[in-house]
Design a protein around this motif. Structure first.
Motif, PDB file in Angstrom:
ATOM      1  N   TYR A 108      -3.254   4.644  -4.468  1.00  0.00           N
ATOM      2  CA  TYR A 108      -1.953   5.306  -4.319  1.00  0.00           C
ATOM      3  C   TYR A 108      -1.698   5.995  -5.653  1.00  0.00           C
ATOM      4  O   TYR A 108      -1.302   5.335  -6.611  1.00  0.00           O
ATOM      5  CB  TYR A 108      -0.823   4.302  -4.111  1.00  0.00           C
ATOM      6  CG  TYR A 108      -0.868   3.508  -2.814  1.00  0.00           C
ATOM      7  CD1 TYR A 108      -0.474   4.073  -1.614  1.00  0.00           C
ATOM      8  CD2 TYR A 108      -1.259   2.178  -2.828  1.00  0.00           C
ATOM      9  CE1 TYR A 108      -0.480   3.335  -0.445  1.00  0.00           C
ATOM     10  CE2 TYR A 108      -1.264   1.429  -1.656  1.00  0.00           C
ATOM     11  CZ  TYR A 108      -0.877   2.016  -0.473  1.00  0.00           C
ATOM     12  OH  TYR A 108      -0.868   1.287   0.671  1.00  0.00           O
ATOM     13  N   ASN A 125      -2.621   4.043  -8.727  1.00  0.00           N
ATOM     14  CA  ASN A 125      -2.695   2.615  -8.425  1.00  0.00           C
ATOM     15  C   ASN A 125      -3.935   2.325  -7.564  1.00  0.00           C
ATOM     16  O   ASN A 125      -4.028   2.723  -6.411  1.00  0.00           O
ATOM     17  CB  ASN A 125      -1.402   2.221  -7.705  1.00  0.00           C
ATOM     18  CG  ASN A 125      -1.344   0.727  -7.412  1.00  0.00           C
ATOM     19  OD1 ASN A 125      -2.313   0.005  -7.660  1.00  0.00           O
ATOM     20  ND2 ASN A 125      -0.233   0.287  -6.873  1.00  0.00           N
ATOM     21  N   ALA A 162      -5.584   0.333  -5.305  1.00  0.00           N
ATOM     22  CA  ALA A 162      -5.083  -0.743  -4.447  1.00  0.00           C
ATOM     23  C   ALA A 162      -6.183  -1.509  -3.712  1.00  0.00           C
ATOM     24  O   ALA A 162      -6.003  -2.669  -3.365  1.00  0.00           O
ATOM     25  CB  ALA A 162      -4.067  -0.195  -3.450  1.00  0.00           C
ATOM     26  N   SER A 204       1.252 -11.691  -2.163  1.00  0.00           N
ATOM     27  CA  SER A 204       1.955 -10.415  -1.973  1.00  0.00           C
ATOM     28  C   SER A 204       1.416  -9.351  -2.926  1.00  0.00           C
ATOM     29  O   SER A 204       1.151  -9.623  -4.088  1.00  0.00           O
ATOM     30  CB  SER A 204       3.439 -10.641  -2.223  1.00  0.00           C
ATOM     31  OG  SER A 204       4.151  -9.498  -1.857  1.00  0.00           O
ATOM     32  N   GLY A 205       1.223  -8.138  -2.398  1.00  0.00           N
ATOM     33  CA  GLY A 205       0.771  -7.027  -3.239  1.00  0.00           C
ATOM     34  C   GLY A 205      -0.724  -6.996  -3.462  1.00  0.00           C
ATOM     35  O   GLY A 205      -1.211  -6.183  -4.247  1.00  0.00           O
ATOM     36  N   CYS A 206      -1.482  -7.842  -2.755  1.00  0.00           N
ATOM     37  CA  CYS A 206      -2.921  -7.892  -3.011  1.00  0.00           C
ATOM     38  C   CYS A 206      -3.675  -6.818  -2.246  1.00  0.00           C
ATOM     39  O   CYS A 206      -4.855  -6.605  -2.480  1.00  0.00           O
ATOM     40  CB  CYS A 206      -3.467  -9.268  -2.643  1.00  0.00           C
ATOM     41  SG  CYS A 206      -3.376  -9.582  -0.877  1.00  0.00           S
ATOM     42  N   GLY A 207      -3.001  -6.127  -1.302  1.00  0.00           N
ATOM     43  CA  GLY A 207      -3.676  -5.027  -0.627  1.00  0.00           C
ATOM     44  C   GLY A 207      -3.961  -5.240   0.845  1.00  0.00           C
ATOM     45  O   GLY A 207      -4.708  -4.475   1.444  1.00  0.00           O
ATOM     46  N   LYS A 208      -3.352  -6.253   1.458  1.00  0.00           N
ATOM     47  CA  LYS A 208      -3.627  -6.520   2.875  1.00  0.00           C
ATOM     48  C   LYS A 208      -3.133  -5.369   3.748  1.00  0.00           C
ATOM     49  O   LYS A 208      -3.871  -4.867   4.596  1.00  0.00           O
ATOM     50  CB  LYS A 208      -2.946  -7.831   3.308  1.00  0.00           C
ATOM     51  CG  LYS A 208      -3.337  -9.036   2.469  1.00  0.00           C
ATOM     52  CD  LYS A 208      -2.633 -10.295   2.936  1.00  0.00           C
ATOM     53  CE  LYS A 208      -1.118 -10.248   2.816  1.00  0.00           C
ATOM     54  NZ  LYS A 208      -0.588 -10.291   1.438  1.00  0.00           N
ATOM     55  N   THR A 249      -2.501  -2.410   2.831  1.00  0.00           N
ATOM     56  CA  THR A 249      -3.279  -1.224   2.491  1.00  0.00           C
ATOM     57  C   THR A 249      -4.584  -1.214   3.271  1.00  0.00           C
ATOM     58  O   THR A 249      -4.993  -0.189   3.818  1.00  0.00           O
ATOM     59  CB  THR A 249      -3.558  -1.208   0.985  1.00  0.00           C
ATOM     60  OG1 THR A 249      -2.316  -1.323   0.299  1.00  0.00           O
ATOM     61  CG2 THR A 249      -4.256   0.064   0.568  1.00  0.00           C
ATOM     62  N   ARG A 291      -3.962  -0.181   6.731  1.00  0.00           N
ATOM     63  CA  ARG A 291      -3.667   1.251   6.804  1.00  0.00           C
ATOM     64  C   ARG A 291      -4.932   2.111   6.724  1.00  0.00           C
ATOM     65  O   ARG A 291      -4.919   3.246   7.169  1.00  0.00           O
ATOM     66  CB  ARG A 291      -2.773   1.635   5.627  1.00  0.00           C
ATOM     67  CG  ARG A 291      -1.352   1.885   6.032  1.00  0.00           C
ATOM     68  CD  ARG A 291      -0.509   2.204   4.828  1.00  0.00           C
ATOM     69  NE  ARG A 291       0.666   1.363   4.850  1.00  0.00           N
ATOM     70  CZ  ARG A 291       1.220   0.803   3.790  1.00  0.00           C
ATOM     71  NH1 ARG A 291       0.699   0.999   2.595  1.00  0.00           N
ATOM     72  NH2 ARG A 291       2.283   0.051   3.917  1.00  0.00           N
ATOM     73  N   ILE A 346       1.173   9.068   3.703  1.00  0.00           N
ATOM     74  CA  ILE A 346       1.727   8.780   2.381  1.00  0.00           C
ATOM     75  C   ILE A 346       1.129   9.790   1.403  1.00  0.00           C
ATOM     76  O   ILE A 346      -0.091   9.964   1.384  1.00  0.00           O
ATOM     77  CB  ILE A 346       1.374   7.343   1.933  1.00  0.00           C
ATOM     78  CG1 ILE A 346       1.862   6.340   2.983  1.00  0.00           C
ATOM     79  CG2 ILE A 346       1.965   7.035   0.569  1.00  0.00           C
ATOM     80  CD1 ILE A 346       1.381   4.921   2.719  1.00  0.00           C
ATOM     81  N   HIS A 370       0.991 -14.424   6.224  1.00  0.00           N
ATOM     82  CA  HIS A 370       1.308 -15.179   5.014  1.00  0.00           C
ATOM     83  C   HIS A 370       1.286 -16.668   5.274  1.00  0.00           C
ATOM     84  O   HIS A 370       1.478 -17.473   4.368  1.00  0.00           O
ATOM     85  CB  HIS A 370       2.693 -14.777   4.496  1.00  0.00           C
ATOM     86  CG  HIS A 370       2.640 -13.607   3.567  1.00  0.00           C
ATOM     87  ND1 HIS A 370       2.217 -13.737   2.272  1.00  0.00           N
ATOM     88  CD2 HIS A 370       2.912 -12.301   3.742  1.00  0.00           C
ATOM     89  CE1 HIS A 370       2.248 -12.553   1.678  1.00  0.00           C
ATOM     90  NE2 HIS A 370       2.669 -11.663   2.561  1.00  0.00           N
TER      91      HIS A 370
END
Ligand code: ATP
Ligand code: MG
Lengths: 249, 287, 294
Positions: free
Chosen positions: A12, A15, A17, A37-41, A43, A46, A55, A202
């Protein structure tokens, strides 16, 4: 293998990702993606239906093979890809239309006009998503009048109506109550007979309960993959162990 | 001591509130006075024959038939030009354009500047471009095109607001089914935003309906003794007819000007009412 | 099927770009037409005579093209209407955002919107047939056409715009900012004057500038109520002519292209265009430089 990731990097802007991701996803199995959280799952999800194209300033390199064809080439038709790879979102997002119109939205836009064919498609899709019995008498009611769990199953039906082969689900039950969650988890088991499922969650319990394969993500990398049993009973990497035993947030 | 101070502060606050309320009351009284004045002067001159007669040198025989027809003609054409152009531009800006690019930024700055250009300047543009350059003459067509450009920025901006209110999750839901952009626009985005787009457009159109200055500039006539039959006919509109009567020295003409104003206001208020009903429906759904 | 959809998408996107381009073309067309005729005008009339001359008589013999009377007339309307629209607009905004209950707001806002939606021709009628007689009762020396009456009408008409621009900014101030002050025992007035107004000052300034710009461009009210006599006066009870009033007056008769009259209208229009453009840009600049952030 249904899907093969070969050295996929995703950005991104600046970033980074996803970092040289390699992963095999098997046909008619449920693959769970776990990680903090934020680890790229999301992404990762997508990239599988190229939703990142909406995006700005994203970049992807590497290869993603779906049935041995690279979906990242320009020649691969986006509409075809997304018909093959359906997606269910974290929060149920039915269109503000009737239940019936929600289900036929995709097929109709793809050119199906025959009324009988549409009718039977609606029934088939709603049966597959285990919603038919609850809504068969009110197909013309607004989808927004359904409960959260019913809405999410409607979204699954909407997806199934375009006859995909792969289903992507990004935390599909995180906005739902336990009862609805249970219903949807049961649904997964019947769905996997005809589809390949990729599910982000999660909840360790959910991953352990429903999935056949598990991939553990951390900071954009896949740390470990394998059968769910192996990952949860016998992780090879210390970080995987830390995560599944709850030592990570 | 302290108590006294608090009392003083409270008193000041009450006084301040009183001033503010009188300001609001002033606005309301002004509105009422304006309506009262118009109705007092004009109501007795309102009749069926006033609406169906042509203008005349004699106030008691004069009517608004040709002006009303001119207004309806002009506004219908204005709608035809302005709404597709405005909504299309808004769609481009919200759904297609890259928000960061200099081209988009120039477009948006340009549109917001156009919104501030006085109506009469659009009249000069219409005069130079539509009347003379394109040789449409002093016709309904020239008038409608001029008014369309005038309200275009308003329609664009309000349509943009309406489009922004469409949740991105709905758009994604549609894209994820392999549905193309335009199909998503017609399938999800427009159905969701149409009430907002309509509200803004109706308000813009009602503004065009009340405009006189730009049409005077393009040379719409003060007196038209026939019903317009085609977009290339010369014309007048209700506001110009009212202006024409108001600026005559005889009191009888000011009376029928007021009657004309009543007709104009009734038309505008019903359009506004539609817009308000639409908006309320829309807001209820959003809540 | 696939190809057809792709082709259609392509055509639609390109047409929408074209649609968007119309607004750019409009601006260019405004500039080109205004400039073209104005350039011709200044070929015949020295620019300094135009800008500094004190006599405006473009149709009389001898002709005279000093724009100051029109300019002063316009600025007087702007000034006197501001005396109404700015404080009353600000006051209405404070009331609506700080004092009014939700239900009161729901009644008052449509009233203000109505006031804003009434065409200027109707305000012109109101000024001439109601405000002017009223002023003349109090100050009998007032002329039939006068600055004061037109200014009051212009002020009432622009008031709602000022109110709504400022109110939007005030409503955007988060309640946490207010609650802090209320917790310290401040009255509503103190919160409004010491917290809300300072923190929305750039929006207020910008709204003020926009209101003045609107007043400068206002046409029908002044054409009806302020008169058509281009005399250089500062007396609000006298008749004047504004720039817009002149333009309308000229257009009521036939003026043919190429004549000096035609060019004169465009020269005045260009001046009007630039005055309002600069004010609108200033208004935007004020907002842009001091964006209120929370
Ligand atoms: N639209 C976006 N634009 C820019 N950066 C993004 C965007 N979406 C995600 N990221 C970044 O990419 C990285 C991975 O995010 P991603 O959403 O894939 O995480 P996730 O594993 O799904 O987290 P969560 O469990 O919280 O949903 C994060 O650093 C995030 O900040
Ligand atoms: Mg996520």
């Amino acid at each position: 293998m249904k899907i093969i990731y070969n050295n996929v990097d995703f950005y991104y802007g600046n970033n980074h990702a996803l970092k040289s991701v390699n992963l095999n996803i098997e046909e008619n199995k449920i693959t769970a993606l776990i990680g903090p959280s934020g680890c790229g799952k999301s992404t990762f999800i997508r990239t599988l239906n190229r939703m990142y194209e909406h995006i700005p300033k994203t970049k992807i390199t590497g290869e993603i093979l779906l049935d041995n064809e690279n979906i990242l080439t320009d020649a691969y038709d986006l509409a075809e890809l997304r018909k093959k790879v359906g997606m269910v979102f974290q929060k149920p997002n039915p269109f503000p239309k009737s239940i019936y119109d929600n289900v036929i939205y995709g097929p109709k836009k793809h050119g199906l006009k025959n009324k009988d064919a549409l009718d039977s498609l609606v029934e088939k899709s709603l049966r597959k998503s285990a919603l038919w019995n609850e809504v068969k008498d009110k197909l013309n009611k607004s989808a927004l009048e359904l409960s959260g769990g019913q809405q999410q199953r409607l979204c699954i039906a909407r997806c199934l109506a375009v006859e995909p082969e792969v289903l992507l689900m990004d935390e599909p039950t995180s906005a739902l109550d336990p009862q609805s969650t249970l219903k949807i988890e049961e649904l997964f088991q019947t769905l996997k007979e005809s589809y390949s499922l990729v599910i982000v969650t999660h909840s360790m319990q959910q991953a352990a309960r429903v999935s056949d394969q598990t991939a553990f993500f951390l900071n954009g990398e896949i740390i470990e993959t394998g059968t769910t049993d192996d990952i949860f009973t016998n992780p090879k990497d210390q970080r995987t162990n830390d995560y599944i035993t709850g030592r990570f947030s | 001591m302290n108590k006294k101070l608090i009392r003083r502060r409270r008193l000041k606050n009450a006084l301040f509130q009183g001033v503010l309320i009188s300001i609001i009351v002033f606005s309301i009284i002004m509105l009422l006075l304006l309506l009262y004045q118009v109705f007092k002067v004009g109501f007795s001159h309102l009749s069926l024959s006033f609406i169906t007669s042509m203008p005349s040198r004699f106030a008691d025989r004069a009517g608004i038939a040709s002006a009303l027809a001119g207004s309806i003609w002009t506004i219908s054409l204005t709608i035809l030009f302005a709404i597709p152009l405005g909504v299309g531009t808004a769609l481009y800006l919200e759904e297609y354009a890259n928000k960061q690019s200099w081209w988009t930024k120039i477009l948006e700055l340009n549109i917001s500047n156009l919104a501030g250009v006085p109506a009469i300047v659009y009249g000069m543009l219409g005069l130079a471009v539509f009347v003379r350059f394109l040789n449409f003459q002093r016709s309904i067509l020239s008038g409608a095109l001029t008014l369309a450009l005038l309200i275009l920025p308003v329609i664009i901006v309000s349509s943009q607001e309406a489009l922004k209110s469409v949740p991105s999750t709905l758009k994604e839901g549609s894209y994820a089914l392999g549905v193309s952009k335009w199909q998503t626009i017609t399938g999800v985005i427009l159905p969701f935003s149409i009430p907002g787009i309509l509200t803004g457009s109706i308000l813009a159109v009602s503004r065009a309906m009340g405009e006189a200055a730009p049409l005077i500039m393009i040379g719409a006539a003060g007196y038209i003794g026939f019903m317009p039959k085609s977009p290339l006919d010369s014309f007048t509109v209700l506001p110009i007819q009212i202006f024409n009567w108001t600026s005559r020295p005889q009191a009888e003409f000011q009376d029928i000007a007021a009657a004309g104003i009543i007709v104009l206001l009734v038309l505008l208020l019903s359009m506004n009412a539609i817009a308000i009903v639409l908006r309320n429906k829309y807001q209820n759904r959003m809540d | 099927m696939k190809k057809k959809i792709k082709k259609r998408e392509f055509i639609i996107e390109k047409s929408l770009i074209l649609f968007a381009g119309i607004s750019i073309i409009t601006t260019l067309a405004i500039i080109v037409t205004l400039f073209g005729e104005t350039f011709q005008f200044f070929k015949e009339i020295p620019i300094m005579d135009f800008l500094t001359g004190k006599t405006w008589a473009p149709t009389l013999v001898p002709k005279s093209f000093g724009v100051l009377p029109l300019l002063v007339g316009t600025l007087m309307i702007a000034l006197f209407s501001s005396i109404i629209s700015l404080p009353l607009g600000l006051g209405s905004a404070i009331y609506l955002s700080e004092y009014a209950k939700k239900r009161t707001r729901k009644i008052i806002k449509p009233i203000l919107e109505l006031l804003a939606g009434i065409p200027s021709i109707v305000y012109g009628f109101f000024a001439l047939t109601f405000i002017t007689p009223l002023i003349r009762q109090i100050l009998p020396q007032t002329q039939i056409f006068n600055v004061a009456s037109a200014s009051i009408a212009v002020g009432i008409m622009t008031l709602p715009m000022v109110a709504s621009l400022i109110e939007d900014a005030m409503m955007a101030v988060p309640n946490s900012v207010r609650n802090g002050a209320y917790a310290l025992g401040s009255t509503k007035m103190e919160v409004a004057l010491k917290i809300i107004i300072p923190s929305t000052s750039s929006s207020i300034a910008s709204a003020f500038v926009l209101a003045i710009s609107r007043a400068i461009g206002e046409t029908m009210i002044v054409a009806i109520a302020a008169g058509q006599s281009p005399v250089l006066t500062f007396n609000p009870l006298e008749s004047i002519q504004t720039m817009t009033g002149f333009m309308v007056n000229m257009s009521l008769g036939e003026i043919s292209q190429g004549t000096l009259e035609y060019k004169t209208v465009f020269a005045v229009g260009t001046m009007l265009f630039f005055m309002t453009l600069i004010m609108n840009l200033v208004a935007k600049g004020i907002l842009y430089r001091n964006r209120e952030r929370y």
